[in-house]
Write an enzyme that holds these catalytic residues in place. Structure first.
Site, mmCIF file in Angstrom:
data_model
loop_
_atom_site.group_PDB
_atom_site.id
_atom_site.type_symbol
_atom_site.label_atom_id
_atom_site.label_comp_id
_atom_site.label_asym_id
_atom_site.label_seq_id
_atom_site.Cartn_x
_atom_site.Cartn_y
_atom_site.Cartn_z
ATOM 1 N N ASP A 70 0.740 -1.282 0.145
ATOM 2 C CA ASP A 70 0.167 -0.035 0.130
ATOM 3 C C ASP A 70 0.868 1.254 0.150
ATOM 4 O OD1 ASP A 70 -2.346 -1.290 0.137
ATOM 5 O OD2 ASP A 70 -2.677 -1.410 2.134
ATOM 6 N N LYS A 147 -12.564 -5.043 8.936
ATOM 7 C CA LYS A 147 -12.003 -5.570 7.647
ATOM 8 C C LYS A 147 -11.369 -6.562 7.757
ATOM 9 C CE LYS A 147 -10.057 -3.431 3.442
ATOM 10 N NZ LYS A 147 -8.798 -4.930 3.505
#
Length: 655
Positions: A70, A147
Site C-alpha cells: 500500500d 475489515k
C-alpha cells in the site's frame, strides 16, 4: 538483500501469466527494499511489481507485506500514473483448474483511507450526495464493521465464487464440499464475505507448520488434496466463510461516527477472533447508495480505513531461545529499540529456528519490521543476513536439543523446568474448575522441588507454608485442589489438560466418544485411524503422546476425580444407521447440522460431504442446492427431509 524467490513464489508468478523472468522479478524486489531506489522503476515496472505482489499474495506465499504494497507500490503508482488500469480495476485472482463463471453480482475493491482526514472527506462526499437527493443529514447513518484479512469470496447458496476481476470469478464450491461452515452458524447464500481462520486456533495448532494464515486460506480453495491439519481446522469450525452481513457492526449517525472515530475503530478492530487489517465504513441508506454508485473499481458509498502500517529497518542485537510446554525452542529476536505505531518495540518472536537458519536472522542482521496499528509487530523480511547462532542446548535445563523439521526440540520432558512449569499451568487452566494456580504460584511450587501435577495434589497447608505461602493463601489453595476433584468434569477436558500432542479438547472429545478413558492407553494406531478425522500421522503422534503422559495420568486418575463419561452408551443393536453413508445438506430447522452429523456417527453412520455412488442417504434441509439433489437422483440415493430423517432415528419428540 531480499530473500531469494522461493519455488512456490515463482510458480505463482508463472501461473498468473506475468511476463517476466525470475531474475528480473528478483531484481525489482531487491530494488524495492530501498525506497530511494523507486526512481529506477518505470511505470511498467511498478505495474509488474504489483502483479507479482498480488499473484504471490493470493497463492499464500507473499513477497512483501500489505504495508509495503500500500505505502510504496500503490502510492508511487498513484502519484506517477493516476490513470493506470491497475488503479482503476479490480486485480484478478486466478486459480489453477477452476472454472471461470459470471458472478451473481459485482464484487469490487474498497477505496482505502489512511487518516482521519481522508475519512472525513469521504463523509463530506456522502453529505453532498445526500443533499442532491434531498436526504436529511439526520438520516445519514454509517455502518462500521471489521475489515477481515482473508480470501474474498461470494456465496449464492449454490456455489462459492472467488472475487476474480469483480465481474467474473472462479467456482470454489469445493471449499463447502470439504466441510467449510458459515460463521456464527449462519445459512448459505448470504453473498460476499471472506474465508478466514481463527487467530487463536492458528496460533495454538498451526503456527508451527504454516508461516501465516494466508497459506491456509489458499489451501482451502485449491484443487489439490488438502493438508490434514487444515482439514481438521475446517472440521473444528476454526476455518469458516464469514459473510459480511453477519459481522459485528457499529451503526450510528455520521456526526457520532466522526466524533467517536478512534473508539469505534478500536472496538471493531477487536470484535472478532480473526486477522483484521482495518475497518469498513459504509452508508446505510439504499437510495443514497444507488445514487452514488461505483467506479470501475470501488463503491463510492464505502471506504476502508487502514491504520498506516509503519515499516522500520532495525538491527537485531541477539536471538534468544525460549522453551515451550511442548519442548519447542521459540526464537525471540532482541532489537534496537524502535518506535512503531506509537509503541517502542524491542523484541519480536520469530516463527521457528528453521526460519532463523534459512533467512540468516542473528546478531547484526538488518531486518524490516512491520507493525500496523494494534497488530503484533513481525519481521517481514531480512535485508542483510548474517550467519546465525543456532542453540545446541535447552536454555531451561541444558539438555542437548534436536531438530524436528523446522523446529528445535528439547527431549527432556520430565526434568526441564520450562516444560514442567508450563505443563502444570496448562493442566489447571484447561481443567477450569480450580483457581489460584497461575504462573507465579506454579513457579514458586516448582522451585520448591515439586516436579509433577500429582505432587501438587499431595501437598498440604503445612508444606505450602514452608514454601513461603501465607497461612490463608495455603488453606485456599488446598481447598481449591480438593474442590477440583469433587466437581464433575468431562472426561475429554480431563484428558486434554495433560497437554499431549494432538489431543486438545476437540480431539479428546472425539476419541472418548469411541473409547473409554480407561482404555485409551491400550489403543493401537489402527484403532485411532478408524476414528473419523484421525489420519495416520495424527494417530502416530497421539499414541506416542499418550505413552508419555501415561504415568502422570494414572497417578492422578487414582485420586478419584469426579469424571463424567462421554462415551456413547449405545448397544450394538441400537446402531440404527450402521452401514449408512449419510450426507446432510441445506439449513436445518430442528438442530445444527454439525450436531446432526455427530449424532449420526454415534448411531453407526459414516458422514460424507458430497454425494457419490457410495452415499446411501441424503438428508435435505432448506435452501438445498440442485447439484446435490441431481447427484442423488443420478446415483439412486435415498433423499429424506429433515422430518423424515428424525422419525427414522426415533427422534419424533424433536419435531
Amino acid at each position: 538483500m531480499v530473500t531469494k524467490l522461493s519455488e512456490d513464489q515463482v510458480n505463482a508468478i508463472n501461473i498468473a501469466g506475468i511476463d517476466i523472468d525470475k531474475g528480473r522479478a528478483q531484481e525489482l524486489l531487491e530494488l524495492l527494499e530501498d525506497d530511494t531506489e523507486l526512481w529506477a522503476f518505470s511505470i511498467e515496472d511498478l505495474e509488474t511489481t504489483i502483479q507479482i505482489a498480488n499473484a504471490t499474495y493470493r497463492a499464500g506465499v507473499p513477497v512483501m507485506s500489505d504495508a509495503k504494497y500500500d505505502a510504496v507500490c500503490i502510492k508511487e503508482l498513484e502519484s506517477r500514473a493516476p490513470g493506470s488500469e491497475f488503479l482503476n480495476s479490480v486485480e484478478p485472482e486466478p486459480l489453477v483448474d477452476s472454472k471461470v463463471v459470471d458472478l451473481p453480482e459485482r464484487m469490487l475493491s474498497t477505496e482505502k483511507a489512511y487518516s482521519y482526514d481522508e475519512v472525513a472527506n469521504w463523509v463530506k462526499r456522502l453529505l453532498k450526495a445526500a443533499e442532491e437527493i434531498d436526504l436529511e443529514p439526520t438520516n445519514l447513518d454509517i455502518r462500521v464493521t471489521p475489515k477481515l484479512d482473508g480470501y474474498a469470496a461470494y456465496d449464492d447458496g449454490e456455489r462459492l465464487y472467488t472475487r476474480g476481476d469483480g465481474r467474473k470469478g472462479q467456482d470454489i464450491t469445493r471449499a463447502f464440499d470439504r466441510g467449510l461452515n458459515v460463521a456464527n452458524q449462519g445459512l448459505r447464500g448470504q453473498g460476499a464475505g471472506e474465508i478466514v481462520i481463527q487467530k487463536s486456533y492458528f496460533d495454538e495448532f498451526l503456527s508451527d507448520h504454516f508461516e501465516n494464515a494466508r497459506n491456509i486460506q489458499a489451501s482451502i480453495i485449491a484443487e489439490k488434496k488438502i493438508d490434514e491439519r487444515i482439514q481438521k481446522a475446517i472440521d473444528e469450525k476454526a476455518c469458516v466463510f464469514f459473510p459480511f452481513k453477519l459481522l459485528d457492526s457499529w451503526v450510528g449517525n455520521y456526526q457520532e461516527f466522526l466524533a467517536d472515530f478512534d473508539n469505534i475503530v478500536e472496538k471493531m478492530w477487536n470484535a472478532v477472533d480473526f486477522e483484521v487489517d482495518g475497518i469498513i465504513a459504509e452508508a446505510t441508506d439504499r437510495s443514497l447508495k444507488d445514487y452514488m454508485g461505483a467506479t470501475r473499481k470501488n463503491h463510492r458509498w464505502q471506504i476502508a480505513y487502514k491504520i498506516n502500517a509503519e515499516i522500520a529497518k532495525v538491527f537485531v542485537k541477539e536471538v534468544v531461545p525460549q522453551t515451550s510446554r511442548a519442548g519447542k525452542l521459540t526464537p525471540v529476536a532482541l532489537l534496537e529499540p524502535t518506535k512503531l505505531s506509537g509503541a517502542t518495540i524491542s523484541r519480536v518472536t520469530v516463527h521457528h529456528y528453521g526460519m532463523v537458519k534459512s533467512k540468516g536472522i542473528g546478531a547484526g542482521a538488518l531486518v524490516e519490521l512491520v507493525r500496523s496499528g494494534l497488530v503484533i509487530p513481525k519481521i517481514e523480511s531480512v535485508i542483510r543476513a548474517v550467519d546465525p547462532e543456532i542453540p545446541t542446548y535447552c536454555p531451561s535445563c541444558g539438555s542437548h536439543v534436536l531438530w524436528d523439521g523446522d523446529n528445535l526440540i528439547c527431549p527432556n520432558k520430565t526434568d526441564c523446568p520450562a516444560q514442567a512449569e508450563n505443563t502444570m499451568i496448562h493442566f489447571f487452566k484447561t481443567l477450569g474448575n480450580v483457581d489460584g494456580f497461575g504462573p507465579k504460584v506454579i513457579e514458586k511450587i516448582y522451585q520448591s522441588g515439586i516436579k509433577s501435577i500429582h505432587d501438587i495434589y499431595m501437598l498440604d497447608v503445612e508444606k505450602l507454608v514452608d514454601m513461603g505461602f501465607g497461612e490463608k493463601t495455603s488453606q485456599n489453595l488446598i481447598t481449591q485442589l480438593n474442590a477440583s476433584k469433587s466437581i464433575e468434569i468431562e472426561d475429554w477436558r480431563f484428558l486434554a489438560a495433560f497437554g499431549a500432542p494432538r489431543l486438545g479438547e476437540g480431539s479428546s472429545e472425539k476419541l472418548l466418544k469411541k473409547h473409554s478413558i480407561t482404555d485409551i492407553f491400550d489403543l493401537t494406531i489402527d484403532d485411532l485411524v478408524a476414528i473419523d478425522g484421525f489420519a495416520n500421522i495424527t494417530a502416530e503422534c497421539i499414541c506416542e503422546g499418550l505413552e508419555k503422559i501415561r504415568n502422570e495420568f494414572e497417578s492422578l486418575y487414582r485420586l478419584g476425580f469426579n469424571i463424567k463419561n462421554s462415551q456413547a452408551q449405545l448397544a450394538s443393536g441400537e446402531l440404527i444407521l450402521d452401514g449408512e453413508l449419510v450426507v446432510f445438506t441445506g439449513s436445518m430447522e430442528y438442530g445444527r447440522r454439525s450436531d446432526m452429523e455427530a449424532e449420526a456417527k454415534l448411531l453407526g453412520a459414516k458422514v460424507g460431504k458430497g454425494v457419490t455412488s457410495k452415499t446411501t442417504m441424503l438428508v435435505a434441509g432448506k435452501n438445498v442446492g440442485e447439484k446435490k439433489i441431481a447427484a442423488a437422483t443420478e446415483n439412486n440415493v435415498s433423499v429424506l427431509s429433515e422430518v423424515e430423517y428424525l422419525k427414522k432415528i426415533g427422534k419424533e419428540e424433536s419435531l
